[in-house]
Design an enzyme around this catalytic site. Sequence first.
Site, short mmCIF file in Angstrom:
data_model
loop_
_atom_site.label_atom_id
_atom_site.label_comp_id
_atom_site.label_asym_id
_atom_site.label_seq_id
_atom_site.Cartn_x
_atom_site.Cartn_y
_atom_site.Cartn_z
N ASP A 15 -17.78 56.81 16.86
CA ASP A 15 -18.81 55.83 17.20
C ASP A 15 -20.19 56.30 16.72
O ASP A 15 -20.47 57.51 16.71
CB ASP A 15 -18.83 55.63 18.72
CG ASP A 15 -19.64 54.40 19.13
OD1 ASP A 15 -19.85 53.51 18.27
OD2 ASP A 15 -20.06 54.34 20.29
N TRP A 20 -26.71 55.31 13.27
CA TRP A 20 -27.07 56.29 12.22
C TRP A 20 -27.80 55.57 11.09
O TRP A 20 -28.83 56.05 10.60
CB TRP A 20 -25.79 56.96 11.71
CG TRP A 20 -25.98 58.02 10.68
CD1 TRP A 20 -26.09 59.36 10.90
CD2 TRP A 20 -26.06 57.84 9.25
NE1 TRP A 20 -26.24 60.02 9.71
CE2 TRP A 20 -26.23 59.11 8.68
CE3 TRP A 20 -26.03 56.72 8.41
CZ2 TRP A 20 -26.35 59.31 7.30
CZ3 TRP A 20 -26.14 56.92 7.03
CH2 TRP A 20 -26.30 58.20 6.49
N ASN A 63 -13.48 44.96 17.72
CA ASN A 63 -14.41 45.05 16.57
C ASN A 63 -14.20 43.88 15.61
O ASN A 63 -15.10 43.53 14.84
CB ASN A 63 -14.20 46.34 15.77
CG ASN A 63 -14.61 47.61 16.48
OD1 ASN A 63 -14.07 48.68 16.21
ND2 ASN A 63 -15.57 47.51 17.40
#
Length: 228
Positions: A15, A20, A63
Amino acid sequence: MKTCGVPCHIAIIMDGNGRWAKKRLLPRSAGHRAGMNRMVALADHAFDCGVRYCTLFALSTENLSRPQEELNSLFSLFREYFSANAERLKKKGIALRVIGDRSLLPADICELIAAGEALTADGGRGVLTLAVGYGGRQDILSAVNEAIRRGQPVTAENFSSLLWTNGLPDPDLLIRTGRELRISNFLLWQAAYSELYFTDTLFPDFSDTELDRAIEAYERRDRRFGKV
Ligand code: FPP
């Protein structure tokens, strides 16, 4: 002091790719690419450390409700990954396996997965399992339905063999990167006695050294499996 030794099976919830990328003002797809590059090197490192089974959560059933643009970038990465890595894993003696509901994936990716699994099937050094279109509840429900279809009584042992993870030992160590403290529908049955390791590190920054630290922390755990 008693130690557990190197975990036989490590599972990782990868995750933090999106955060990021956001920190770097990059699109989320750049975070997933950085995550894929890290994943490739990290799995190699895990097997070099003596881990025999490495299971990585690449895409959950939930997802799949993400915006189509993000899914398309993930599907492109999967195509790239299977094309570039099947032969490489075969040379390393690692069998590639994919768990999840393949009916949720584009047909050409299913073909790449089947080809990668067939090519690497005799790998005797370890098993790299990617969970794609995977959900722990869905895994359990599909096993329950199969048990009902067979009309046989269900035991813990034969139930495990009906799960998508059939043949894999339960994970010894379950790692989640990216700060969240939850399991998010990953390996719900299989992780009953896994040792948990959570880190704030976003997945693309989760280095080989940090995996070493997680393994060292695991080695100090006292695993009792409910006994005294
Ligand atoms: C969760 O981070 C990560 C994913 C949904 C995808 C994981 C994919 C990879 C590591 C690379 C591709 C994998 C393969 C097999 C080629 P997130 O996007 O939810 O991060 P966030 O919580 O920071 O938004």
